[in-house]
Design a protein around this motif. Structure first.
Motif, PDB file in Angstrom:
ATOM      1  N   UNK A  85      33.216  38.214  19.937  1.00 22.41           N
ATOM      2  CA  UNK A  85      34.125  38.686  20.644  1.00 22.41           C
ATOM      3  C   UNK A  85      34.015  38.206  22.123  1.00 22.41           C
ATOM      4  N   UNK A  86      32.839  38.200  22.470  1.00 18.46           N
ATOM      5  CA  UNK A  86      32.528  37.783  23.990  1.00 18.46           C
ATOM      6  C   UNK A  86      33.062  36.291  24.244  1.00 18.46           C
ATOM      7  N   UNK A  87      32.888  35.625  23.238  1.00 11.96           N
ATOM      8  CA  UNK A  87      33.238  34.098  23.250  1.00 11.96           C
ATOM      9  C   UNK A  87      34.813  33.856  23.195  1.00 11.96           C
ATOM     10  N   UNK A  88      35.524  34.866  22.826  1.00 14.43           N
ATOM     11  CA  UNK A  88      36.838  34.818  22.434  1.00 14.43           C
ATOM     12  C   UNK A  88      37.663  34.544  23.723  1.00 14.43           C
TER      13      UNK A  88
ATOM     14  N   UNK B  41      24.892  37.064  26.701  1.00  9.45           N
ATOM     15  CA  UNK B  41      25.991  37.299  27.570  1.00  9.45           C
ATOM     16  C   UNK B  41      25.446  36.721  28.829  1.00  9.45           C
ATOM     17  N   UNK B  42      24.191  36.566  29.185  1.00 11.32           N
ATOM     18  CA  UNK B  42      23.638  36.271  30.331  1.00 11.32           C
ATOM     19  C   UNK B  42      23.686  34.697  30.615  1.00 11.32           C
ATOM     20  N   UNK B  43      24.026  33.848  29.411  1.00 10.49           N
ATOM     21  CA  UNK B  43      23.950  32.487  29.564  1.00 10.49           C
ATOM     22  C   UNK B  43      25.239  32.091  30.027  1.00 10.49           C
ATOM     23  N   UNK B  44      26.488  32.827  29.563  1.00 11.84           N
ATOM     24  CA  UNK B  44      27.803  32.487  30.140  1.00 11.84           C
ATOM     25  C   UNK B  44      28.534  33.418  31.072  1.00 11.84           C
ATOM     26  N   UNK B  45      27.754  34.575  31.370  1.00  8.96           N
ATOM     27  CA  UNK B  45      28.505  35.540  32.304  1.00  8.96           C
ATOM     28  C   UNK B  45      27.094  36.216  32.892  1.00  8.96           C
TER      29      UNK B  45
ATOM     30  N   UNK C  64      23.812  41.000  34.101  1.00  9.44           N
ATOM     31  CA  UNK C  64      22.966  41.967  34.706  1.00  9.44           C
ATOM     32  C   UNK C  64      23.526  43.379  35.272  1.00  9.44           C
ATOM     33  N   UNK C  65      24.575  43.322  35.529  1.00 13.29           N
ATOM     34  CA  UNK C  65      25.296  44.703  35.765  1.00 13.29           C
ATOM     35  C   UNK C  65      25.058  45.554  34.660  1.00 13.29           C
ATOM     36  N   UNK C  66      25.392  45.109  33.431  1.00 12.31           N
ATOM     37  CA  UNK C  66      25.387  46.167  32.286  1.00 12.31           C
ATOM     38  C   UNK C  66      23.520  46.402  31.992  1.00 12.31           C
TER      39      UNK C  66
END
Length: 652
Positions: A432-435, A471-475, A480-482
């Motif tokens: 879902x993150x990659x969608x 997630x850290x790779x693309x966003x 870091x916020x989460x």
């Protein structure tokens, strides 16, 4: 104590927009100290995830980002009527350009090649998405390369005003900006920005196909190739063409002849699939269950597909099973569904039939979606299938849910599976993150989950792994916020886990270190945000000796952070002193400079004269005495008592 004030000095002059842990988040934002290299995520999120998976590089973020830009350039086909160098020169003169066009015309790749000349991929660029919601508050740095994506639905009616303001900030800051905008919204551009519009043309689809086929080591079908290929290329977007080429590279051996490539692409594009919808409608429930089971579990052993088919019949209200002795041959049922059996595994002869069948089922039979979802849930949570098939059925189900732009069931199941301890939950959220369409909604939901201090422990641990590894790779900044929010979890094992992962990230990537330090500094400076104990603890983590050694920290940014912390939480000085005494002298100078700036030298002097607590051996006592002598000497210099020494406030 001096009152709180806005950040100053190197913090304001060298920062990128970073969320400090409260409020909305800047996705794809970054921080830069004004020196060294700058690494940012760039490119299409979905394609980037595929690239990372294909090359197994998901842990090496900075290398992947640079390599991705090189890959974009390698496969890029310039649209007719455009000259990369001329557009780059125009961007240098005007500071910002607006690329307009239709979806699928490759505007993003064109913008990337304009912003990042060949050979400068390591310097990267920063992509800002419309999902951020407040991109106009950014303060660009001199020389920064920005790609603002305003494609799709723009729900904010004030976006033209915000764009004008942001373009002005870019010009003042000496940055460079390219905006991606759909042609249909070009009419809403402010009048003073219309002179920067560059209408993008559609690149030659045959050249695009050839470039991507060459990259995967396959021949390009000739112009007189299959009719389906011709018809498809007339309308296909650049991303769709690239996806077909990538899949061809996975399915066919390198060097396959043109005939084999053409035949495969024709099959992929639907040759032989026209009858699928009719076949589903004409099938009885038992045969339809067989088709669905093979489509979701293609390549599985006969026993696994038979068991899954039986459970699917139960969930869809099928007739009770016949007596075992009266049932027909299962292999005969498979053959009747156009499936083949090889080495006791069932699959379709056509390499694309399973996916097309799943799509036809999902689009043509929405009344079955709930039942299929319940069946997938049982496949994953029960003992029906081995682990790799649970992954497969979950992945195939997620693909359809996301394609239909209905992430709600996916989020619900991911949460439930995580709480139950099923690893497929992370698989769902990763997909879902990659969608491209629904990724921002899923990332926002995960943000909301991370703020829950009583989030179920298993779910919290899964989110920590997901943010720190995927997630850290693309966003990177949203990850870091989460993780910062998860560091405030009420359960110590969760909070400690999140802090450990944060320490590991910031100590291995200077850009993440800068982002984390700036985010915490912003919390301390902003009087509207609550500076919690966890923020002080995270600041102590990011300024540990081993972390500062690993990233080669810039003293100016660390001093600014210390000043902000001591202005907001002066009582934290006593907790800071012990670990900072072990720092090298040039870093201990940073602490003294910050204390001097905030007017707490008296407190620091009193703390230095205290005897250490706990039982210390002779060697430890001698080391402590040396550290205290060094600190007292630095305090004297800061107060002008050692006129032969350089001022302490001069930090590296």
């Amino acid at each position: 104590m001096n009152g709180p004030r806005p950040p100053r000095g190197s913090v304001t002059d060298t920062r990128g927009p970073v969320n400090a842990g409260d409020g909305a988040q800047y996705n794809d934002a970054a921080v830069h100290t004004g020196t060294g290299d700058q690494y940012f995520f760039h490119g299409d999120t979905e394609d980037t995830h595929r690239f990372l998976e294909h090359h197994q590089l998901k842990r090496d973020g900075s290398a992947v980002r640079a390599e991705w830009l090189r890959t974009v350039r390698q496969r890029f086909v310039c649209p007719p009527g455009h000259d990369e160098r001329a557009l780059r020169a125009r961007l240098g003169d005007e500071t910002h350009l607006v690329l307009t066009g239709e979806p699928g015309w490759g505007r993003e790749a064109l913008a990337q090649t304009i912003l990042v000349p060949e050979g400068e991929e390591k310097s990267g660029l920063r992509q800002i998405n419309a999902e951020d919601g407040f991109w106009d508050r950014d303060t660009p740095s001199a020389g920064e390369r920005l790609l603002l994506d305003l494609r799709g639905e723009l729900t904010d009616p004030l976006w033209p005003v915000r764009l004008r303001s942001f373009a002005g900030q870019v010009a003042i800051g000496g940055a460079r900006l390219i905006v991606l905008l759909d042609r249909r919204t070009e009419k809403d551009l402010p009048e003073d920005l219309r002179g920067q519009v560059v209408p993008a043309a559609r690149p030659d689809p045959w050249r695009v196909l050839s470039s991507h086929m060459e990259a995967v080591g396959l021949a390009t079908p000739a112009d007189e190739g299959g009719e389906r290929l011709h018809a498809w290329l007339d309308t296909a977007g650049v991303g769709e063409i690239a996806d077909v080429a990538r899949r061809a590279g996975d399915a066919l051996p390198p060097g396959s002849d043109v005939g084999a490539v053409t035949e495969w692409i024709e099959a992929v594009l639907g040759a032989g699939h026209a009858d699928i919808d009719d076949a589903l409608d004409a099938s009885d429930g038992r045969t339809r269950a067989v088709l669905i089971s093979v489509a979701f579990l293609e390549g599985a052993h006969l026993e696994d597909i038979a068991a899954a088919r039986a459970r699917l019949s139960e969930h869809t209200g099928g007739a009770p099973e016949d007596l075992p002795i009266e049932r027909s041959s299962f292999t005969a049922e498979l053959r009747g569904s156009d499936a083949t059996v090889t080495d006791r595994r069932a699959r379709f002869a056509d390499p694309w039939r399973a996916q097309v069948l799943r799509e036809v089922l999902w689009d043509g039979h929405p009344h079955l979606q709930h039942h299929v979802g319940a069946w997938v849930d049982r496949c994953v949570t029960g003992d029906l299938l081995p682990a790799h098939l649970r992954d497969q059925v979950a992945r195939n189900w997620a693909e359809q849910v996301l394609r239909a732009r209905r992430p709600g069931p996916l989020l619900e199941r991911a949460r439930g599976w995580a709480i139950q301890g099923h690893p497929q939950a992370r698989l769902l959220l990763g997909a879902a993150f990659a969608d491209r369409s629904e990724g921002h909604r899923v990332r926002r939901r995960v943000y909301e989950w991370s703020r829950d201090r009583d989030l179920p422990v298993r779910l919290a641990h899964m989110l920590i792994h997901l943010c720190a590894e995927d997630m850290v790779t693309t966003h990177p900044d949203p990850a870091l916020v989460r993780l910062r929010h998860l560091s405030a979890h009420s359960r110590s094992e969760v909070a400690d886990h999140a802090r450990r992962r944060l320490r590991g990230l910031v100590s291995t990537d200077p850009s993440l270190f800068r982002a984390q330090l700036h985010a915490l500094t912003t919390v301390f400076w902003d009087p509207t945000r609550r500076a919690r104990d966890v923020h002080v603890e995270l600041f102590a983590d990011v300024t540990r000796t081993d972390v500062l050694d690993a990233v080669g920290a810039d003293g100016r940014q660390v001093v600014d952070g210390l000043i902000a912390l001591l202005e907001r939480r002066p009582e934290s000085l006593s907790a800071l002193l012990a670990p900072w005494l072990a720092q090298p002298e040039h870093r201990l100078r940073w602490l003294v400079a910050a204390v001097h700036e905030t007017g707490h030298m008296g407190e620091l002097y009193a703390l230095a004269l205290r005897m250490p607590t706990g039982s210390l051996g002779p060697d430890e006592l001698r080391r402590h005495a040396r550290e205290i002598r060094t600190l007292l000497s630095l305090i004297d210099r800061a107060q002008g008592l050692d006129l032969g020494a350089p001022p302490v406030k001069e930090t590296p």
